[in-house]
Design an enzyme around this catalytic site. Sequence first.
Site, short mmCIF file in Angstrom:
data_model
loop_
_atom_site.label_atom_id
_atom_site.label_comp_id
_atom_site.label_asym_id
_atom_site.label_seq_id
_atom_site.Cartn_x
_atom_site.Cartn_y
_atom_site.Cartn_z
N TYR A 32 0.83 -1.20 0.00
CA TYR A 32 0.00 0.00 0.00
C TYR A 32 0.87 1.25 0.00
O TYR A 32 2.09 1.19 0.22
CB TYR A 32 -0.95 0.00 1.21
CG TYR A 32 -0.28 0.39 2.52
CD1 TYR A 32 0.56 -0.50 3.16
CD2 TYR A 32 -0.48 1.64 3.09
CE1 TYR A 32 1.20 -0.15 4.35
CE2 TYR A 32 0.14 2.00 4.28
CZ TYR A 32 0.97 1.11 4.91
OH TYR A 32 1.60 1.46 6.07
N LYS A 149 6.63 -1.98 2.13
CA LYS A 149 5.42 -1.33 2.67
C LYS A 149 4.24 -2.30 2.51
O LYS A 149 3.36 -2.12 1.67
CB LYS A 149 5.17 0.02 2.00
CG LYS A 149 4.25 0.93 2.82
CD LYS A 149 4.32 2.36 2.35
CE LYS A 149 3.24 3.25 2.96
NZ LYS A 149 3.37 3.47 4.40
N GLU A 182 12.92 2.98 13.81
CA GLU A 182 11.99 4.01 13.34
C GLU A 182 10.84 4.09 14.33
O GLU A 182 10.92 3.55 15.44
CB GLU A 182 11.50 3.69 11.92
CG GLU A 182 10.81 2.35 11.78
CD GLU A 182 10.28 2.06 10.37
OE1 GLU A 182 10.18 2.98 9.55
OE2 GLU A 182 9.92 0.90 10.13
N LEU A 206 11.30 1.46 6.99
CA LEU A 206 10.71 1.82 5.70
C LEU A 206 11.48 2.99 5.09
O LEU A 206 11.79 3.95 5.80
CB LEU A 206 9.25 2.23 5.92
CG LEU A 206 8.47 2.43 4.62
CD1 LEU A 206 8.09 1.07 4.02
CD2 LEU A 206 7.21 3.25 4.86
C1 PLP Z 1 6.66 2.10 9.59
C2 PLP Z 1 6.70 3.39 8.83
N1 PLP Z 1 7.88 4.03 8.70
C3 PLP Z 1 7.98 5.20 8.04
C4 PLP Z 1 6.86 5.81 7.48
C5 PLP Z 1 7.00 7.12 6.76
O1 PLP Z 1 6.88 6.94 5.37
P1 PLP Z 1 6.39 8.11 4.43
O2 PLP Z 1 7.25 9.28 4.71
O3 PLP Z 1 6.57 7.56 3.06
O4 PLP Z 1 4.95 8.37 4.77
C6 PLP Z 1 5.62 5.17 7.58
C7 PLP Z 1 4.44 5.77 6.98
O5 PLP Z 1 3.35 5.28 7.06
C8 PLP Z 1 5.54 3.93 8.27
O6 PLP Z 1 4.36 3.29 8.39
#
Ligand code: PLP
Length: 285
Positions: A32, A149, A182, A206
């Site tokens: 997603y 993701k 994270e 991620l």
């Molecule tokens: C586990 C995780 N890390 C980092 C992010 C940040 O990603 P992005 O900046 O692409 O929204 C998300 C965003 O949903 C996330 O679920």
Amino acid sequence: MSIVFLNNEFMPMEEAKISPMDRGFLFGDGIYEVIPSYDGKLVGFGPHIDRMNQGLEMIGIQFNWSHEQWQSICQQLIEKNGNGNLGLYLHVSRGADEKRFHAYPDNVEPTVYAFAFDIPAANIPDKSKVKGYRVATTQDLRWQRCNIKSTALLGNVMHFQHGHGQGYNETILFNAENNLTEGSACNAYIVKDGVVITPPLDHQLLPGITRHMLLDILRKHSDIKIEERNVSMEEVMSADEVWLTSSSKEIAPVIEIDGKPVGNGEIGDTWLAAQTLYTQHKHDY
Ligand SMILES: Cc1ncc(COP(=O)(O)O)c(C=O)c1O
């Protein structure tokens, strides 16, 4: 009433139905994206679609819509759901099989679902107008493929709930070596003596699009030093500033970790400089 997109049709959310044999439902077998849109303008659209296509390839779902196809769906969802502050949720699961069997099936049609939901207004680069986050900490107990993701988010959900259940806004995660990975739904950073430090991209986190844009903007438009390296729990607890980033949060300053103030407990000057530049340049992507 919200209008959603399911398998090539727009419809009211109440009418959207999927098979109970969908592997997204049974196994969390899908990928997603969430793309922010402010007043009808998408932020980071290209990098978001590229990451989704890479994720689909990594899990062997043969599905590769063009940027134009996704753009058209996003624009229609924005038009049908109002032009405010929206997150565009895009979801591709492997599809519905006839039986529940772990191996990837042949010849099933992926399920494509997309909807728009309200997100907070974009951050204003002003210390008095931004929410300071209070976060909990816990050991990162997710799988070894956090760079994908995946829609299988139970690990993230349980970690988020750990903080939420105690009244915190987020939970930040540390691996078995006590290094920062994270947040449960965001990337994490510390600032020490003016240097922005964030864990390097690997299987433990991620590759956030906000992270990518923020680091690129800081490198191109400021003298702020950036280090992508391991960050220990001690460094987090003695940092001058701690930030979180995600598509719906932009750069969120953390003011308290496990009940202890971050730095002097106030939102920092480096946050202000970074959010100011991010606000100026986020539409470059
Ligand atoms: C586990 C995780 N890390 C980092 C992010 C940040 O990603 P992005 O900046 O692409 O929204 C998300 C965003 O949903 C996330 O679920």
